[in-house]
Design a protein around this motif. Structure first.
Motif, PDB file in Angstrom:
ATOM      1  N   VAL A  43      -7.218  -0.382 -11.413  1.00 29.24           N
ATOM      2  CA  VAL A  43      -6.987  -1.338 -10.338  1.00 29.24           C
ATOM      3  C   VAL A  43      -5.550  -1.171  -9.863  1.00 29.24           C
ATOM      4  CG1 VAL A  43      -6.940  -3.786  -9.702  1.00 29.24           C
ATOM      5  CG2 VAL A  43      -8.614  -2.963 -11.383  1.00 29.24           C
ATOM      6  N   TYR A  44      -5.378  -1.061  -8.558  1.00 33.23           N
ATOM      7  CA  TYR A  44      -4.056  -0.911  -7.939  1.00 33.23           C
ATOM      8  C   TYR A  44      -3.801  -2.097  -7.017  1.00 33.23           C
ATOM      9  CZ  TYR A  44      -4.645   3.840  -9.601  1.00 33.23           C
ATOM     10  OH  TYR A  44      -4.843   4.931 -10.401  1.00 33.23           O
ATOM     11  N   ASN A  45      -2.551  -2.550  -6.969  1.00 25.79           N
ATOM     12  CA  ASN A  45      -2.244  -3.714  -6.136  1.00 25.79           C
ATOM     13  C   ASN A  45      -1.223  -3.430  -5.040  1.00 25.79           C
ATOM     14  OD1 ASN A  45      -0.038  -3.512  -7.785  1.00 25.79           O
ATOM     15  ND2 ASN A  45      -0.012  -5.652  -8.415  1.00 25.79           N
ATOM     16  N   ASP A  46      -0.903  -2.162  -4.806  1.00 26.83           N
ATOM     17  CA  ASP A  46      -0.069  -1.823  -3.648  1.00 26.83           C
ATOM     18  C   ASP A  46      -0.232  -0.353  -3.291  1.00 26.83           C
ATOM     19  OD1 ASP A  46       2.216  -0.145  -4.775  1.00 26.83           O
ATOM     20  OD2 ASP A  46       2.465  -1.967  -5.968  1.00 26.83           O
ATOM     21  N   GLU A  47       0.082  -0.051  -2.067  1.00 25.47           N
ATOM     22  CA  GLU A  47      -0.118   1.291  -1.532  1.00 25.47           C
ATOM     23  C   GLU A  47       0.705   2.347  -2.267  1.00 25.47           C
ATOM     24  OE1 GLU A  47      -0.345   3.391   2.872  1.00 25.47           O
ATOM     25  OE2 GLU A  47       0.407   1.358   2.673  1.00 25.47           O
ATOM     26  N   GLY A  48       1.915   1.994  -2.655  1.00 23.79           N
ATOM     27  CA  GLY A  48       2.793   2.952  -3.315  1.00 23.79           C
ATOM     28  C   GLY A  48       2.328   3.396  -4.691  1.00 23.79           C
ATOM     29  N   SER A  49       1.507   2.587  -5.333  1.00 24.71           N
ATOM     30  CA  SER A  49       1.041   2.933  -6.678  1.00 24.71           C
ATOM     31  C   SER A  49      -0.346   3.580  -6.677  1.00 24.71           C
ATOM     32  CB  SER A  49       1.002   1.674  -7.556  1.00 24.71           C
ATOM     33  OG  SER A  49       0.009   0.776  -7.099  1.00 24.71           O
ATOM     34  N   PHE A  50      -1.028   3.563  -5.543  1.00 22.54           N
ATOM     35  CA  PHE A  50      -2.429   3.982  -5.485  1.00 22.54           C
ATOM     36  C   PHE A  50      -2.624   5.407  -5.994  1.00 22.54           C
ATOM     37  CE2 PHE A  50      -6.320   5.164  -2.926  1.00 22.54           C
ATOM     38  CZ  PHE A  50      -7.197   4.402  -3.675  1.00 22.54           C
ATOM     39  N   LEU A  51      -3.505   5.533  -6.970  1.00 18.71           N
ATOM     40  CA  LEU A  51      -3.909   6.782  -7.620  1.00 18.71           C
ATOM     41  C   LEU A  51      -2.803   7.439  -8.447  1.00 18.71           C
ATOM     42  CD1 LEU A  51      -6.253   8.327  -4.909  1.00 18.71           C
ATOM     43  CD2 LEU A  51      -6.814   6.788  -6.800  1.00 18.71           C
ATOM     44  N   LYS A  52      -1.776   6.679  -8.773  1.00 16.83           N
ATOM     45  CA  LYS A  52      -0.737   7.168  -9.678  1.00 16.83           C
ATOM     46  C   LYS A  52      -1.020   6.578 -11.056  1.00 16.83           C
ATOM     47  CE  LYS A  52       2.535   7.868  -6.047  1.00 16.83           C
ATOM     48  NZ  LYS A  52       3.553   7.285  -5.228  1.00 16.83           N
ATOM     49  N   PHE A  53      -1.249   7.451 -12.026  1.00 17.80           N
ATOM     50  CA  PHE A  53      -1.676   7.001 -13.349  1.00 17.80           C
ATOM     51  C   PHE A  53      -0.634   6.143 -14.047  1.00 17.80           C
ATOM     52  CE2 PHE A  53      -4.159  10.949 -12.707  1.00 17.80           C
ATOM     53  CZ  PHE A  53      -5.413  10.365 -12.697  1.00 17.80           C
ATOM     54  N   ASP A  54       0.626   6.343 -13.738  1.00 16.08           N
ATOM     55  CA  ASP A  54       1.675   5.580 -14.411  1.00 16.08           C
ATOM     56  C   ASP A  54       1.966   4.248 -13.723  1.00 16.08           C
ATOM     57  OD1 ASP A  54       2.750   6.906 -12.193  1.00 16.08           O
ATOM     58  OD2 ASP A  54       4.712   7.106 -13.095  1.00 16.08           O
ATOM     59  N   LYS A  55       1.255   3.939 -12.635  1.00 16.99           N
ATOM     60  CA  LYS A  55       1.514   2.702 -11.896  1.00 16.99           C
ATOM     61  C   LYS A  55       0.256   1.860 -11.695  1.00 16.99           C
ATOM     62  CE  LYS A  55       5.608   4.429  -9.690  1.00 16.99           C
ATOM     63  NZ  LYS A  55       6.412   4.533  -8.514  1.00 16.99           N
ATOM     64  N   VAL A  56      -0.678   1.981 -12.613  1.00 15.64           N
ATOM     65  CA  VAL A  56      -1.920   1.221 -12.548  1.00 15.64           C
ATOM     66  C   VAL A  56      -1.629  -0.248 -12.860  1.00 15.64           C
ATOM     67  CG1 VAL A  56      -4.163   0.905 -13.669  1.00 15.64           C
ATOM     68  CG2 VAL A  56      -3.326   3.203 -13.196  1.00 15.64           C
ATOM     69  N   TYR A  57      -2.188  -1.153 -12.066  1.00 16.62           N
ATOM     70  CA  TYR A  57      -2.012  -2.589 -12.306  1.00 16.62           C
ATOM     71  C   TYR A  57      -2.839  -3.024 -13.524  1.00 16.62           C
ATOM     72  CZ  TYR A  57      -2.186  -7.624 -11.694  1.00 16.62           C
ATOM     73  OH  TYR A  57      -2.118  -8.976 -11.914  1.00 16.62           O
ATOM     74  N   LYS A  58      -4.092  -2.555 -13.590  1.00 16.01           N
ATOM     75  CA  LYS A  58      -4.987  -2.900 -14.700  1.00 16.01           C
ATOM     76  C   LYS A  58      -6.005  -1.779 -14.830  1.00 16.01           C
ATOM     77  CE  LYS A  58      -6.417  -7.106 -16.056  1.00 16.01           C
ATOM     78  NZ  LYS A  58      -7.107  -8.380 -16.146  1.00 16.01           N
ATOM     79  N   SER A  59      -6.356  -1.436 -16.064  1.00 15.75           N
ATOM     80  CA  SER A  59      -7.343  -0.377 -16.264  1.00 15.75           C
ATOM     81  C   SER A  59      -8.206  -0.694 -17.475  1.00 15.75           C
ATOM     82  CB  SER A  59      -6.654   0.972 -16.447  1.00 15.75           C
ATOM     83  OG  SER A  59      -5.879   0.974 -17.637  1.00 15.75           O
ATOM     84  N   GLY A  60      -9.275   0.070 -17.608  1.00 20.41           N
ATOM     85  CA  GLY A  60     -10.164  -0.099 -18.742  1.00 20.41           C
ATOM     86  C   GLY A  60     -11.357   0.818 -18.619  1.00 20.41           C
TER      87      GLY A  60
END
Length: 140
Positions: A43-60
């Motif tokens: 889950v990503y919460n901003d454009e700058g982090s989208f699809l960057k593995f080190d900037k994921v908001y939440k994962s599972g």
């Protein structure tokens, strides 16, 4: 003193009525090819982090079920989000790609679709959470 107590009661009442509410997104993932491995999400919460593995908001991840796998992403505050999903069939916790970077495993996004030359943009995948919701996503 009475004003201070009234202010505290007011703040507590705001908190209890959902100003700081957390919401759940129920995902139904269709087109799961097999029961091997897991369905992984980010889950990503901003454009700058989208699809960057080190900037994921939440994962599972959840165990894959052939055909359809369903699960909840919990405790999301109100806001805009985009979700990336892949079927990690071999269980190595990575999205496997070929020499050209094209995914070998099934992938999908909230709203957006893969393009001829890459993934969709954040703004094509973004959705707004302001209550509990359900989303259907089909793997490619």
């Amino acid at each position: 003193m009475i004003k201070k107590n009234l202010f505290v009661l007011f703040v507590i009442s705001l908190m209890s009525t959902g100003v700081f509410a957390q919401h759940n997104v129920s995902l139904n993932i269709d087109g799961v090819a097999s029961e091997q491995g897991n369905i992984c999400f980010a889950v990503y919460n901003d454009e700058g982090s989208f699809l960057k593995f080190d900037k994921v908001y939440k994962s599972g991840s959840e165990k894959a079920l052939k055909g359809k796998t369903s699960f909840d992403i919990t405790d999301l505050p109100e806001g805009d989000y985009a979700i990336a999903i892949f079927h990690d069939a071999n269980g190595n916790k990575n999205l496997d790609t070929n020499m050209l970077g094209i995914p070998k495993e099934q992938i999908a996004f909230s709203k957006g679709k893969m393009k001829m030359f890459g993934p969709p943009k954040y703004k094509e995948c973004v959705f707004t959470v302001n209550s509990n919701m359900e989303m259907n996503i089909s793997l490619n």
